[in-house]
Design an enzyme around this catalytic site. Structure first.
Site, PDB file in Angstrom:
ATOM      1  N   ALA A 166       0.861  -1.173   0.000  1.00 55.14           N
ATOM      2  CA  ALA A 166       0.000   0.000   0.000  1.00 55.14           C
ATOM      3  C   ALA A 166       0.903   1.231   0.000  1.00 55.14           C
ATOM      4  O   ALA A 166       2.063   1.160   0.432  1.00 55.14           O
ATOM      5  CB  ALA A 166      -0.881  -0.006   1.244  1.00 55.14           C
ATOM      6  N   GLY A 212       0.585  -4.899   0.955  1.00 54.07           N
ATOM      7  CA  GLY A 212      -0.613  -4.910   0.121  1.00 54.07           C
ATOM      8  C   GLY A 212      -0.375  -5.530  -1.245  1.00 54.07           C
ATOM      9  O   GLY A 212      -1.315  -6.008  -1.887  1.00 54.07           O
ATOM     10  N   GLU A 260      -0.772  -9.149  -0.719  1.00 54.99           N
ATOM     11  CA  GLU A 260      -2.204  -9.380  -0.469  1.00 54.99           C
ATOM     12  C   GLU A 260      -3.006  -9.332  -1.774  1.00 54.99           C
ATOM     13  O   GLU A 260      -3.942 -10.118  -1.975  1.00 54.99           O
ATOM     14  CB  GLU A 260      -2.713  -8.344   0.534  1.00 54.99           C
ATOM     15  CG  GLU A 260      -2.075  -8.547   1.909  1.00 54.99           C
ATOM     16  CD  GLU A 260      -2.333  -7.398   2.861  1.00 54.99           C
ATOM     17  OE1 GLU A 260      -1.841  -6.281   2.589  1.00 54.99           O
ATOM     18  OE2 GLU A 260      -3.018  -7.590   3.867  1.00 54.99           O
ATOM     19  N   GLU A 312       4.504  -5.173   7.275  1.00 57.47           N
ATOM     20  CA  GLU A 312       3.740  -4.099   7.934  1.00 57.47           C
ATOM     21  C   GLU A 312       4.202  -3.829   9.355  1.00 57.47           C
ATOM     22  O   GLU A 312       4.187  -2.688   9.811  1.00 57.47           O
ATOM     23  CB  GLU A 312       2.240  -4.418   7.928  1.00 57.47           C
ATOM     24  CG  GLU A 312       1.573  -4.262   6.570  1.00 57.47           C
ATOM     25  CD  GLU A 312       1.630  -5.515   5.720  1.00 57.47           C
ATOM     26  OE1 GLU A 312       2.384  -6.442   6.056  1.00 57.47           O
ATOM     27  OE2 GLU A 312       0.908  -5.556   4.706  1.00 57.47           O
TER      28      GLU A 312
HETATM   29  N1  CAA Z   1       4.640   3.198  -0.659  1.00 54.73           N
HETATM   30  C1  CAA Z   1       5.047   4.350  -1.206  1.00 54.73           C
HETATM   31  N2  CAA Z   1       6.221   4.477  -1.860  1.00 54.73           N
HETATM   32  C2  CAA Z   1       6.995   3.385  -1.959  1.00 54.73           C
HETATM   33  C3  CAA Z   1       6.636   2.153  -1.410  1.00 54.73           C
HETATM   34  C4  CAA Z   1       5.379   2.078  -0.744  1.00 54.73           C
HETATM   35  N3  CAA Z   1       4.906   0.924  -0.234  1.00 54.73           N
HETATM   36  N4  CAA Z   1       7.623   1.262  -1.655  1.00 54.73           N
HETATM   37  C5  CAA Z   1       8.556   1.920  -2.344  1.00 54.73           C
HETATM   38  N5  CAA Z   1       8.196   3.206  -2.530  1.00 54.73           N
HETATM   39  C6  CAA Z   1       8.933   4.264  -3.200  1.00 54.73           C
HETATM   40  C7  CAA Z   1      10.086   4.768  -2.367  1.00 54.73           C
HETATM   41  O1  CAA Z   1       9.640   5.698  -1.410  1.00 54.73           O
HETATM   42  C8  CAA Z   1      10.989   5.357  -3.410  1.00 54.73           C
HETATM   43  O2  CAA Z   1      10.468   6.603  -3.805  1.00 54.73           O
HETATM   44  P1  CAA Z   1      11.458   7.888  -3.939  1.00 54.73           P
HETATM   45  O3  CAA Z   1      12.396   7.486  -5.054  1.00 54.73           O
HETATM   46  O4  CAA Z   1      10.521   8.984  -4.303  1.00 54.73           O
HETATM   47  O5  CAA Z   1      12.137   8.028  -2.621  1.00 54.73           O
HETATM   48  C9  CAA Z   1      10.786   4.405  -4.602  1.00 54.73           C
HETATM   49  O6  CAA Z   1       9.553   3.723  -4.369  1.00 54.73           O
HETATM   50  C10 CAA Z   1      11.874   3.351  -4.720  1.00 54.73           C
HETATM   51  O7  CAA Z   1      11.986   2.690  -3.467  1.00 54.73           O
HETATM   52  P2  CAA Z   1      13.368   2.573  -2.663  1.00 54.73           P
HETATM   53  O8  CAA Z   1      14.254   3.717  -2.966  1.00 54.73           O
HETATM   54  O9  CAA Z   1      13.017   2.331  -1.232  1.00 54.73           O
HETATM   55  O10 CAA Z   1      13.955   1.259  -3.365  1.00 54.73           O
HETATM   56  P3  CAA Z   1      14.929   0.177  -2.698  1.00 54.73           P
HETATM   57  O11 CAA Z   1      15.345  -0.692  -3.825  1.00 54.73           O
HETATM   58  O12 CAA Z   1      15.962   0.820  -1.872  1.00 54.73           O
HETATM   59  O13 CAA Z   1      13.978  -0.661  -1.707  1.00 54.73           O
HETATM   60  C11 CAA Z   1      11.991  -1.837  -1.060  1.00 54.73           C
HETATM   61  C12 CAA Z   1      12.914  -1.421  -2.217  1.00 54.73           C
HETATM   62  C13 CAA Z   1      12.719  -2.826  -0.151  1.00 54.73           C
HETATM   63  C14 CAA Z   1      10.760  -2.520  -1.677  1.00 54.73           C
HETATM   64  C15 CAA Z   1      11.580  -0.585  -0.249  1.00 54.73           C
HETATM   65  O14 CAA Z   1      11.092   0.388  -1.148  1.00 54.73           O
HETATM   66  C16 CAA Z   1      10.511  -0.836   0.783  1.00 54.73           C
HETATM   67  O15 CAA Z   1      10.795  -1.371   1.822  1.00 54.73           O
HETATM   68  N6  CAA Z   1       9.273  -0.409   0.458  1.00 54.73           N
HETATM   69  C17 CAA Z   1       8.172  -0.510   1.410  1.00 54.73           C
HETATM   70  C18 CAA Z   1       7.671  -1.946   1.545  1.00 54.73           C
HETATM   71  C19 CAA Z   1       6.573  -1.983   2.574  1.00 54.73           C
HETATM   72  O16 CAA Z   1       6.787  -1.695   3.740  1.00 54.73           O
HETATM   73  N7  CAA Z   1       5.370  -2.374   2.129  1.00 54.73           N
HETATM   74  C20 CAA Z   1       4.215  -2.454   3.019  1.00 54.73           C
HETATM   75  C21 CAA Z   1       3.460  -1.160   2.950  1.00 54.73           C
HETATM   76  S1  CAA Z   1       2.174  -1.072   4.157  1.00 54.73           S
HETATM   77  C22 CAA Z   1       0.935  -2.035   3.542  1.00 54.73           C
HETATM   78  O17 CAA Z   1       1.025  -2.597   2.473  1.00 54.73           O
HETATM   79  C23 CAA Z   1      -0.280  -2.104   4.428  1.00 54.73           C
HETATM   80  C24 CAA Z   1      -1.315  -3.047   3.946  1.00 54.73           C
HETATM   81  O18 CAA Z   1      -1.235  -4.250   4.156  1.00 54.73           O
HETATM   82  C25 CAA Z   1      -2.505  -2.546   3.321  1.00 54.73           C
END
Ligand code: CAA
Length: 269
Positions: free
Chosen positions: A74, A119, A122, A142
Site C-alpha cells: 500500500a 498490500g 495481499e 507491515e
Molecule cells: N509506498 C510508497 N512508496 C513506496 C513504497 C510504498 N509501499 N515502496 C517503495 N516506494 C517508493 C520509495 O519511497 C521510493 O520513492 P522515492 O524514489 O521517491 O524516494 C521508490 O519507491 C523506490 O523505493 P526505494 O528507494 O526504497 O527502493 P529500494 O530498492 O531501496 O527498496 C523496497 C525497495 C525494499 C521494496 C523498499 O522500497 C521498501 O521497503 N518499500 C516498502 C515496503 C513496505 O513496507 N510495504 C508495506 C506497505 S504497508 C501495507 O502494504 C499495508 C497493507 O497491508 C494494506
C-alpha cells in the site's frame, strides 16, 4: 496485443485485451507500483468492467510495470496522516479490490516479477494463483511500520501457507525469495525471467480456455466460497456448484463427447 473492447484504463493502471485474455498492469514504477487510493479505485473499476464483459474474458494476467516490483505495498505516504476511521476505509477499499478479483468468473494469475510486499502480496493472494520470476521476493513487512496487513493478509496468507508459517512471516516481517515462496506453496511456479513468466502464464490460460468455461467459473466460485467455511457448509456449496454444472450445455456436450469418443465442442453456454 490488440486493445479491443478494453475497459477504460485509468492513469497508473493499464489494460490490454484481446483473444479473451486481459493483461492488467499496475504502472507506477517510480513508487514500485505502490497501491495509492487512486490505483486501488482504478483496479476496482477495471475488475468490475471485466466482470461486466462476461464470457468475453476467459482469463486475466495481473502484473506490475518497471521490472523491479509487482507491487511494493500500500502507498505508505498516503497512509501517513490517516485517522483510525480513515485507516478502516483504506483497508475496506483494498478488500473491495480483492473481492472483485475473487468474484470474477475467469481465472486471474498474479504474474510477479520483483517485490510483492504488504498490500502487494495481499493483492497477489486475491488472485487464483501466483507465478513469479526467480528474482521476485515476498513478505508482509507491515510490522516494521507499526501496521498490520490490511488488505487480507491475515486471512488469505494462512490459507495459502498454513497458520504457523503465516504467523512467522507476519510477526517477523521477513522477506523470502521466490524459491522459498514456491517451497511453502505461496508461489505455484517460478520462471527464469519475465518473458518466460508471461509465456508460462499464457500457456496455462490457453490450457484453461480449452475447457468448458462454465465449469471453470463454477469451480472458482466454489473454491473461493468454500475457503474458510466449515466442512458441511463448504461441501454444500460444492453440491450447488455440481448441480449448476448440469444446467449448462457444455456439461451435456462434454459428457456426450466422452461417450461418443470425440473431442468436445464447448460453446461456453
Ligand atoms: N509506498 C510508497 N512508496 C513506496 C513504497 C510504498 N509501499 N515502496 C517503495 N516506494 C517508493 C520509495 O519511497 C521510493 O520513492 P522515492 O524514489 O521517491 O524516494 C521508490 O519507491 C523506490 O523505493 P526505494 O528507494 O526504497 O527502493 P529500494 O530498492 O531501496 O527498496 C523496497 C525497495 C525494499 C521494496 C523498499 O522500497 C521498501 O521497503 N518499500 C516498502 C515496503 C513496505 O513496507 N510495504 C508495506 C506497505 S504497508 C501495507 O502494504 C499495508 C497493507 O497491508 C494494506
Amino acid at each position: 496485443m490488440a486493445e479491443t473492447n478494453a475497459p477504460a484504463a485509468a492513469p497508473d493502471v493499464l489494460v490490454e485485451q484481446g483473444g479473451g485474455i486481459a493483461i492488467v498492469t499496475i504502472d507506477r514504477p517510480t513508487a514500485l507500483n505502490a497501491l495509492s487510493p487512486e490505483v486501488l479505485r482504478a483496479l476496482l473499476g477495471i475488475f468490475e468492467s471485466l466482470a461486466a464483459a462476461g464470457s468475453d474474458v476467459r482469463g486475466v494476467l495481473l502484473t506490475g510495470a518497471g521490472g523491479r516490483a509487482f507491487v511494493a505495498g500500500a502507498d505508505i505516504r498516503s497512509m501517513s496522516s490517516l485517522t483510525p476511521e480513515q485507516g478502516a476505509d483504506a483497508a475496506r477499499l483494498g478488500h473491495r479490490v480483492a473481492a472483485a478479483i475473487e468474484g470474477l468468473a475467469a481465472p486471474v494469475i498474479a504474474c510477479v516479477d520483483g517485490f510483492a510486499l504488504g498490500g502487494g502480496l495481499e493483492l497477489a493472494l486475491a488472485c487464483d494463483f501466483i507465478y513469479a520470476t526467480d528474482a521476485s521476493s515476498f513478505g508482509q513487512p507491515e510490522v516494521h511500520l507499526g501496521l498490520i496487513p490490511g488488505f487480507g493478509g491475515t486471512v488469505r496468507l494462512p490459507r495459502a501457507v498454513g497458520l504457523a508459517r503465516a504467523k512467522e512471516l507476519i510477526y517477523t516481517g521477513r522477506r523470502i525469495d521466490a524459491a522459498e515462496a514456491a517451497a511453502i506453496g505461496l508461489v505455484v511456479r517460478t520462471f527464469s525471467d519475465r518473458d518466460a513468466l508471461f509465456a508460462g502464464a499464457r500457456a496455462t490460460l490457453d490450457e484453461v480456455t480449452t475447457n468448458a468455461a462454465p465449469a471453470v467459473a463454477i469451480s472458482k466460485r466454489v473454491l473461493v466460497g468454500a475457503a474458510g467455511r466449515r466442512t458441511e457448509s463448504a461441501t454444500e456449496l460444492e453440491v450447488e456448484g455440481f448441480s449448476d454444472a448440469f444446467r449448462t450445455d457444455d456439461m451435456h456436450e462434454g459428457v456426450a463427447a466422452f461417450i461418443e469418443k470425440r473431442e468436445p465442442r464447448f460453446t461456453g453456454a
